[in-house]
Motif scaffolding. Structure first.
Motif, PDB file in Angstrom:
ATOM      1  N   ALA A   1     -27.156 -23.952  63.058  1.00 50.46           N
ATOM      2  CA  ALA A   1     -27.717 -22.939  62.158  1.00 50.46           C
ATOM      3  C   ALA A   1     -27.258 -23.165  60.726  1.00 50.46           C
ATOM      4  O   ALA A   1     -28.021 -22.994  59.766  1.00 50.46           O
TER       5      ALA A   1
ATOM      6  N   GLU B   1     -35.838 -12.544  65.202  1.00 50.97           N
ATOM      7  CA  GLU B   1     -36.727 -13.508  64.532  1.00 50.97           C
ATOM      8  C   GLU B   1     -37.969 -12.818  63.964  1.00 50.97           C
ATOM      9  O   GLU B   1     -38.343 -13.021  62.804  1.00 50.97           O
TER      10      GLU B   1
ATOM     11  N   ARG C   1     -39.487 -11.286  59.934  1.00 48.35           N
ATOM     12  CA  ARG C   1     -40.772 -11.650  59.379  1.00 48.35           C
ATOM     13  C   ARG C   1     -41.736 -10.452  59.302  1.00 48.35           C
ATOM     14  O   ARG C   1     -42.526 -10.326  58.390  1.00 48.35           O
TER      15      ARG C   1
ATOM     16  N   GLN D   1     -32.678 -17.832  66.608  1.00 46.79           N
ATOM     17  CA  GLN D   1     -32.232 -18.757  67.652  1.00 46.79           C
ATOM     18  C   GLN D   1     -30.700 -18.782  67.754  1.00 46.79           C
ATOM     19  O   GLN D   1     -30.154 -18.950  68.839  1.00 46.79           O
TER      20      GLN D   1
ATOM     21  N   GLY E   1     -29.283 -25.675  59.168  1.00 49.99           N
ATOM     22  CA  GLY E   1     -30.692 -25.349  59.086  1.00 49.99           C
ATOM     23  C   GLY E   1     -31.550 -25.941  60.184  1.00 49.99           C
ATOM     24  O   GLY E   1     -32.775 -25.953  60.087  1.00 49.99           O
TER      25      GLY E   1
ATOM     26  N   THR F   1     -33.003 -21.443  63.629  1.00 49.65           N
ATOM     27  CA  THR F   1     -33.140 -20.233  62.823  1.00 49.65           C
ATOM     28  C   THR F   1     -32.042 -19.224  63.182  1.00 49.65           C
ATOM     29  O   THR F   1     -31.309 -19.396  64.164  1.00 49.65           O
ATOM     30  N   ILE F   2     -31.996 -18.143  62.396  1.00 47.44           N
ATOM     31  CA  ILE F   2     -31.031 -17.081  62.666  1.00 47.44           C
ATOM     32  C   ILE F   2     -31.316 -16.431  64.009  1.00 47.44           C
ATOM     33  O   ILE F   2     -30.410 -16.104  64.789  1.00 47.44           O
TER      34      ILE F   2
END
Length: 566
Positions: free
Chosen positions: A272, A53, A57, A281, A275, A278-279
Motif C-alpha cells: 500500500a 473502497e 469513491r 485492499q 501504491g 489501494t487503501i
C-alpha cells in the motif's frame, strides 16, 4: 451373525473408516454449514475492504445502507451456519461414540471371553475415553475441510489484490502444516502410551475395590495403596509428558500462525505504501490477516486430533479384533439333562470322574479350596474345554460341542463371591425383569428378613457391590438370584459361608425343597447342605475318594467327619 462393520473393524484405521462411512451424510451437511460459516467469516473483512473502497469513491446514503445490509446478511449466515453445523456434527459425534461404547461393552460381556490380555478396568477405559476420542474424528474432518475453505478463500481474495499476498498465504500454510504434522506424530505415540497407563491404573482401582475387604482383613490395604500409587504415578508422569508435547505443539502453532498473519499485514502495508494496492485492499488484507488466525489455528490443530483419534481407535481394536479364548460349538443340551465329569485333569484336579443324574441333588465335599475353585471354573466354562484333559458332558453332549449361551441357559454356576449390582433387591434377584420365581427364591434363600426390614421391600436400593448390605445379606441375595433363574442344572459354590448355622439349616432345607426334581450340585463343606443332599461325593487330592449319604459318611469315614463336623 457378523455384520460387515464387525468384519471390517479389525484395526485402528478400519475403525476410523467405519465411523466416517457411517456418518457420511451428517458430515456432509456439517461440512457445508461449517464451510458457510468460514466463508462468512472470511467475507466480513473482504466486505469491509470493499465498503471502504466504495465509500471513498461514492459517499451516498444508499451505498451505506446496502453495505450495512450486506454485513447483516454475513453476520446472520455466520451465526446460523455455526449453530446448526455444530449441532449436526456433535449429534453425530455423540451417537458414534455411543455405538463404539456398546460394541466394546458387548465384547466384554460376551459368553466367550476375548484373548485381549486386558483387565476389566482397562476395557472400561477403552469403552469410555477411547470411544469418545475415536468419535471425535466425525467433527475433526468437517472442521479441517471448512478451515481449508477459509484459507483458500483468503488466499484467493488476497491474490486478487496482489499475487504476492496470495502466494504468501499458501506457502506459509503449507510450511506450518509440514512442521506441525511432524510434531503430531509424537503426540499420537505419547497419547497411546498415556491411555494405556491410565487404563492400567483404572484396572488396579477395580481390583483393589473388589478385594478391599480381604485387604483390610489381613492388613494389606497399605500395600495395595502403594501398588496403586505406583501405577498412578506412572500414568501421571506420562500425562505430564504428553501435556508438555501438547503445549509445545500449541505454542509452536500459535507462533507460526501469528508470524504468518504479521507477514501478511506487513507485506500489505508495504504494498500500500508503494501504491501497489489501494487503501480498501489494505483494510481487507489487515482484516484477513487477523481473521486467518482462527482457521489456521483449527487447521493446524487437526493433525493432532487425528493422531489422538487414531491412537484411541487402535486401543479399541485391541478389544474388538481380539480372537475368542475358545471356539464354541453350536449344539444345545437336552432339557433336564444330567451332568457327567469324565477323567478331567486340570489344575489341582486329576482324573476327576463323577455323574449326576437328572433331578438329583448332589453335594460335593471338597477338602482343598483350590480344587473347588477349579471345578467351578470348568463347569462355568470359564476354562476352555481344550485347556484341560478329559470331558464334561451336559445332557449327554460334550461341553465343547455346545454353544456357550445354551450351556449357561441350561446350567447356572453361582460362584461363592457372586457380584451384587447397584439397583434394588428386585433387580439383583431378577435382572431380566421376567418376574418368575422371585417370591419363592426370596423365601428359599431366607432373604425375607432383609425385605421386611425396609419399607420399600424388594424395591429397597442396593449400592454398588452391595456396600449397604452385610456379608450374609449379600450372599443370600446372590443365592436368591441363582434360584430365581430356575436353571435345569444349578451349581452352587459355598452359598452359605457367611450366614449363621440356624439360617444355614433353613436355607439347606428350602433349597432342597425348591429344587426338587431339578438337577442341583452344591460344592460345600456345610453340614446342613451336605445332609440335605441325596448323596455326597468326597473330593480329595483331585479325585473322588468316597460316595455316600452325609450321615453314613459321618459314621464310616474319620477324615470326612473331621473335615465337615462343626
Amino acid at each position: 451373525m457378523t455384520t460387515p462393520d464387525k468384519q471390517r473393524s479389525r484395526t485402528g484405521p478400519d475403525i476410523l473408516r467405519t465411523a466416517l462411512r457411517r456418518n457420511a451424510g451428517a458430515m456432509t451437511g456439517g461440512t457445508v454449514l461449517m464451510g458457510m460459516y468460514q466463508a462468512g467469516e472470511t467475507a466480513f473483512p473482504i466486505a469491509l475492504g470493499l465498503i471502504v473502497e466504495h465509500t471513498m469513491r461514492d459517499r451516498s446514503l444508499g451505498s451505506l445502507a446496502l453495505s450495512i445490509a450486506a454485513l447483516a446478511v454475513i453476520i446472520t449466515t455466520v451465526s446460523l451456519s455455526w449453530r446448526f453445523g455444530m449441532r449436526i456434527l456433535q449429534k453425530a459425534n455423540t451417537t458414534e461414540a455411543h455405538r463404539w461404547r456398546v460394541r466394546v461393552a458387548a465384547c466384554g460381556l460376551q459368553p466367550v471371553a476375548r484373548d485381549a490380555d486386558l483387565k476389566s478396568g482397562e476395557v472400561l477405559t477403552i469403552a469410555t475415553e477411547d470411544a469418545d476420542q475415536t468419535a471425535d474424528i466425525i467433527e475433526v474432518v468437517p472442521l479441517l475441510i471448512s478451515s481449508l475453505v477459509a484459507v483458500l478463500i483468503t488466499a484467493v481474495a488476497l491474490g486478487m489484490a496482489s499475487v504476492q499476498l496470495g502466494l504468501l498465504v499458501i506457502v506459509g500454510t503449507v510450511a506450518i502444516l509440514s512442521i506441525l504434522s511432524v510434531m503430531s506424530k509424537r503426540i499420537g505415540a505419547g497419547t497411546r502410551e498415556q491411555q494405556a497407563r491410565v487404563a492400567r491404573a483404572g484396572a488396579k482401582v477395580a481390583d483393589l475395590i473388589t478385594g478391599l475387604r480381604p485387604l483390610h482383613g489381613f492388613g494389606g490395604n497399605h500395600a495395595g495403596f502403594l501398588s496403586y500409587r505406583k501405577v498412578s504415578t506412572e500414568a501421571k508422569s506420562q500425562a505430564i509428558a504428553v501435556a508438555k508435547v501438547n503445549g509445545a505443539y500449541a505454542g509452536t502453532a500459535l507462533a507460526l500462525n501469528a508470524t504468518l498473519a504479521a507477514a501478511v499485514t506487513l507485506t500489505a502495508g508495504w504494498l500500500a505504501f508503494n501504491g501497489q494496492i489501494t487503501i480498501g485492499q489494505l483494510v481487507m488484507a489487515v482484516g484477513l490477516a487477523q481473521f486467518i488466525m482462527e482457521p489456521l489455528r483449527l487447521f493446524s490443530e487437526m493433525p493432532k486430533y487425528v493422531m489422538i483419534a487414531r491412537a484411541s481407535a487402535e486401543r479399541m481394536a485391541l478389544v474388538l479384533a481380539a480372537p475368542p479364548v475358545m471356539t464354541p460349538g453350536q449344539g444345545r443340551p437336552s432339557a433336564g439333562g444330567d451332568l457327567e465329569v469324565d477323567s478331567v485333569r486340570y489344575g489341582s484336579l486329576r482324573e476327576l470322574k463323577f455323574h449326576v443324574s437328572a433331578g438329583e441333588f448332589v453335594a460335593i465335599a471338597v477338602y482343598q479350596p483350590r480344587a473347588a475353585a477349579d471345578l467351578a471354573s470348568i463347569l462355568a466354562v470359564n476354562v476352555p474345554p481344550d485347556a484341560y484333559e478329559g470331558v464334561v458332558r451336559v445332557g449327554g453332549q460334550e461341553l465343547a460341542d455346545l454353544s456357550i449361551e445354551a450351556v449357561r441357559e441350561h446350567m447356572l454356576v453361582n460362584p461363592y463371591d457372586g457380584e451384587i449390582f447397584a439397583g434394588t433387591l428386585r433387580t439383583n434377584i431378577d435382572p431380566a425383569g421376567a418376574g418368575r420365581m422371585v417370591a419363592e427364591a426370596v423365601e428359599a434363600s431366607m432373604l425375607t428378613d432383609v425385605v421386611a426390614l425396609h419399607r420399600e421391600g424388594l424395591d429397597y436400593g442396593v449400592r454398588d457391590r452391595g456396600a449397604n448390605l452385610s456379608g450374609g445379606q449379600r450372599q443370600r441375595l446372590s443365592l436368591a438370584r441363582a434360584l430365581a433363574a430356575d436353571a435345569d442344572v444349578l451349581v452352587l459354590h459355598d452359598p452359605t459361608t457367611a450366614v449363621d448355622a440356624v439360617t444355614e439349616q433353613l436355607i439347606a432345607r428350602n433349597v432342597a425343597e425348591l429344587r426338587r426334581d431339578r438337577t442341583t450340585i452344591v460344592i460345600t463343606s456345610s453340614p446342613a447342605l451336605l445332609d440335605a443332599a441325596d448323596r455326597v461325593l468326597v473330593l480329595d487330592d483331585g479325585v473322588i475318594t468316597a460316595e455316600d449319604t452325609h450321615r453314613n459318611l459321618l459314621t464310616t469315614d474319620e477324615d470326612y467327619r473331621l473335615a465337615v463336623a462343626r
